[in-house]
Design a protein around this motif. Structure first.
Motif, PDB file in Angstrom:
ATOM      1  N   UNK A  91       1.029  -1.172   0.391  1.00  0.00           N
ATOM      2  CA  UNK A  91      -0.118  -0.153   0.120  1.00  0.00           C
ATOM      3  C   UNK A  91       1.010   1.661  -0.038  1.00  0.00           C
ATOM      4  N   UNK A  92       2.186   0.985   0.528  1.00  0.00           N
ATOM      5  CA  UNK A  92       3.001   2.605   0.688  1.00  0.00           C
ATOM      6  C   UNK A  92       3.676   2.562  -1.055  1.00  0.00           C
ATOM      7  N   UNK A  93       3.836   1.795  -1.773  1.00  0.00           N
ATOM      8  CA  UNK A  93       4.476   2.020  -3.115  1.00  0.00           C
ATOM      9  C   UNK A  93       4.516   3.100  -3.252  1.00  0.00           C
ATOM     10  N   UNK A  94       5.988   3.535  -3.730  1.00  0.00           N
ATOM     11  CA  UNK A  94       5.666   4.466  -4.396  1.00  0.00           C
ATOM     12  C   UNK A  94       5.771   5.944  -3.930  1.00  0.00           C
ATOM     13  N   UNK A  95       5.714   6.037  -2.958  1.00  0.00           N
ATOM     14  CA  UNK A  95       5.769   7.540  -1.614  1.00  0.00           C
ATOM     15  C   UNK A  95       7.103   7.446  -1.340  1.00  0.00           C
ATOM     16  N   UNK A  96       7.506   8.542  -1.076  1.00  0.00           N
ATOM     17  CA  UNK A  96       9.032   8.411  -0.544  1.00  0.00           C
ATOM     18  C   UNK A  96       9.091   7.979   1.213  1.00  0.00           C
ATOM     19  N   UNK A  97      10.642   6.860   0.926  1.00  0.00           N
ATOM     20  CA  UNK A  97      10.372   6.256   2.137  1.00  0.00           C
ATOM     21  C   UNK A  97       9.566   5.457   2.527  1.00  0.00           C
ATOM     22  N   UNK A  98       9.441   4.040   1.627  1.00  0.00           N
ATOM     23  CA  UNK A  98       7.821   2.708   1.727  1.00  0.00           C
ATOM     24  C   UNK A  98       8.349   2.430   3.055  1.00  0.00           C
ATOM     25  N   UNK A  99       9.858   2.299   3.346  1.00  0.00           N
ATOM     26  CA  UNK A  99      10.174   1.217   4.538  1.00  0.00           C
ATOM     27  C   UNK A  99       9.969   1.504   5.772  1.00  0.00           C
ATOM     28  N   UNK A 100      10.448   2.732   5.718  1.00  0.00           N
ATOM     29  CA  UNK A 100       9.453   3.911   6.953  1.00  0.00           C
ATOM     30  C   UNK A 100       7.935   3.999   6.781  1.00  0.00           C
ATOM     31  N   UNK A 101       7.483   4.070   5.929  1.00  0.00           N
ATOM     32  CA  UNK A 101       6.361   3.561   6.539  1.00  0.00           C
ATOM     33  C   UNK A 101       5.574   2.783   6.840  1.00  0.00           C
ATOM     34  N   UNK A 102       6.005   1.445   6.207  1.00  0.00           N
ATOM     35  CA  UNK A 102       5.923  -0.061   7.368  1.00  0.00           C
ATOM     36  C   UNK A 102       6.384   0.192   8.534  1.00  0.00           C
ATOM     37  N   UNK A 103       7.559   0.476   8.898  1.00  0.00           N
ATOM     38  CA  UNK A 103       8.157   0.415   9.613  1.00  0.00           C
ATOM     39  C   UNK A 103       7.357   1.249  10.797  1.00  0.00           C
ATOM     40  N   UNK A 106       7.057  14.932   9.064  1.00  0.00           N
ATOM     41  CA  UNK A 106       5.978  15.659   8.441  1.00  0.00           C
ATOM     42  C   UNK A 106       5.698  16.106   7.542  1.00  0.00           C
ATOM     43  N   UNK A 107       4.576  16.331   6.757  1.00  0.00           N
ATOM     44  CA  UNK A 107       3.709  15.794   5.504  1.00  0.00           C
ATOM     45  C   UNK A 107       3.642  16.811   5.007  1.00  0.00           C
ATOM     46  N   UNK A 108       3.678  16.759   3.470  1.00  0.00           N
ATOM     47  CA  UNK A 108       3.793  17.558   2.745  1.00  0.00           C
ATOM     48  C   UNK A 108       3.047  17.052   1.322  1.00  0.00           C
ATOM     49  N   UNK A 109       1.377  17.843   1.800  1.00  0.00           N
ATOM     50  CA  UNK A 109       0.781  18.390   0.023  1.00  0.00           C
ATOM     51  C   UNK A 109       1.469  18.703  -1.427  1.00  0.00           C
ATOM     52  N   UNK A 153       8.317  15.713  -1.298  1.00  0.00           N
ATOM     53  CA  UNK A 153       9.762  16.026  -0.669  1.00  0.00           C
ATOM     54  C   UNK A 153      10.371  14.884   0.209  1.00  0.00           C
ATOM     55  N   UNK A 154      10.897  15.268   2.054  1.00  0.00           N
ATOM     56  CA  UNK A 154      11.479  14.451   1.866  1.00  0.00           C
ATOM     57  C   UNK A 154      10.613  13.840   3.117  1.00  0.00           C
TER      58      UNK A 154
END
Length: 326
Positions: free
Chosen positions: A61-73, A84-87, A171-172
């Motif tokens: 579900x997080x594929x394509x987002x910056x930091x996919x591995x961190x999203x999962x963690x 911090x998120x950026x739209x 965005x980072x």
């Protein structure tokens, strides 16, 4: 547990057809009578789209987002962290900041602070098989919620946007791991009474965790008996397991004396190798060994040679010690 209910719509009559919007009716059990009054079970009436959505699981579900591995963690492994998120189109007027949080008080899906800032909770149950779409729905509702209010759980439209559609891909994505949950409050030092007691209980349950700085999506944690390193990797699973097996068979899979690669998790389409560490080994002690392991892993991933018998045995052992989290 009380059922999650959607707002009733007066325009929907008691005999409304199954083609009416699902959002007009409460969410009930799949085998319960449909609230529209049709006499059919919910799963065969207004719950058809919901049941179908639940079964259509998005593996990554997080594929394509910056930091996919961190999203999962942050979704599965880290107790207290924020990002911090950026739209893509920037924050709307009246929303000074947007922050992803591992978990929020009372397991709220999202929270709009008194000052308009939005916090989006990541470690919540979702209504469909696509976490990204469910989080995007919660995010959109949080951006327009009244300041000072939490955002309730809801099932988003099947055709609604995903996080990949809303967040700025350039965005980072830099997680900040916290020792506790003081980020829940705008002024944690002023907490008292039940609020302070609740915060103290949450902090006591949090496992000390540190994100390594030299490699991506690797998290050290301390438990009573031993420490661990859990490293979310985005390489294709089969190729990664082959590479880990090559290193394991060669005696090159550890992170130093007393450490051991013990298996892996599977979470949201990614593999998470896990190492046992002595209690004396802190996060700073594994920074250099982890960086050196990343170099060895890159070489093993590049190999196209068939696995030897010993490497196949090592792979089988790693596979047998794999635990699926999601």
């Amino acid at each position: 547990m009380a059922k999650k209910r959607r707002p009733q719509t007066k325009a929907a009559g008691p005999r409304a057809s199954a083609g009416a919007a699902d959002a007009d009716y409460p969410v009930v059990g799949a085998r319960e009578p449909c609230p529209c009054g049709s006499g059919r079970r919910y799963k065969a009436c207004h719950g058809r789209a919901a049941v179908q959505a639940v079964t259509e699981l998005v593996q990554r579900p997080f594929e394509g987002l910056p930091g996919e591995g961190d999203w999962v963690a942050l979704r599965e492994l880290v107790p207290a962290a924020t990002v911090e998120l950026h739209l893509k189109d920037g924050l709307p007027e009246g929303v000074p900041s947007l922050t992803l949080a591992t978990v929020l008080p009372m397991a709220w899906p999202a929270l709009r602070r008194d000052n308009g800032a939005v916090l989006l909770g990541l470690q919540n149950d979702t209504a469909s098989g696509d976490i990204s779409r469910d989080l995007a729905d919660t995010l959109q509702r949080a951006l327009t919620a009244e300041p000072g209010t939490p955002v309730a759980a809801s099932r988003g439209a099947a055709e609604g946007p995903r996080l990949q559609d809303l967040l700025d891909p350039a965005a980072p994505f830099t997680p900040v791991v916290h020792e506790g949950f003081e980020f829940w409050l705008e002024d944690a030092d002023a907490a008292s009474g039940e609020v302070a007691a609740s915060l103290e209980r949450a902090n006591a349950a949090a496992i000390p965790t540190v994100r390594l700085s030299g490699v991506t999506a690797a998290y050290w944690c301390r438990t009573p008996e031993k420490n661990h390193l859990r490293w979310v990797m985005t390489h294709p699973e089969e190729k990664l397991l082959d590479a880990l097996a090559r290193l394991h068979a060669a005696g090159a899979s550890s992170l130093g004396e007393g450490t051991r690669l013990v298996g892996s998790f599977r979470a949201h389409g990614l593999t998470v190798p896990v190492w046992d560490l002595p209690t004396t080994v802190g996060a700073e002690d594994v920074e250099k060994p982890a960086a050196a392991f990343a170099e060895r892993l890159a070489e093993a991933l590049a190999s196209e040679a068939p696995l030897t018998a010993e490497e196949r045995r090592a792979r089988g052992g790693l596979t047998n010690r794999q635990v699926t989290l999601s």
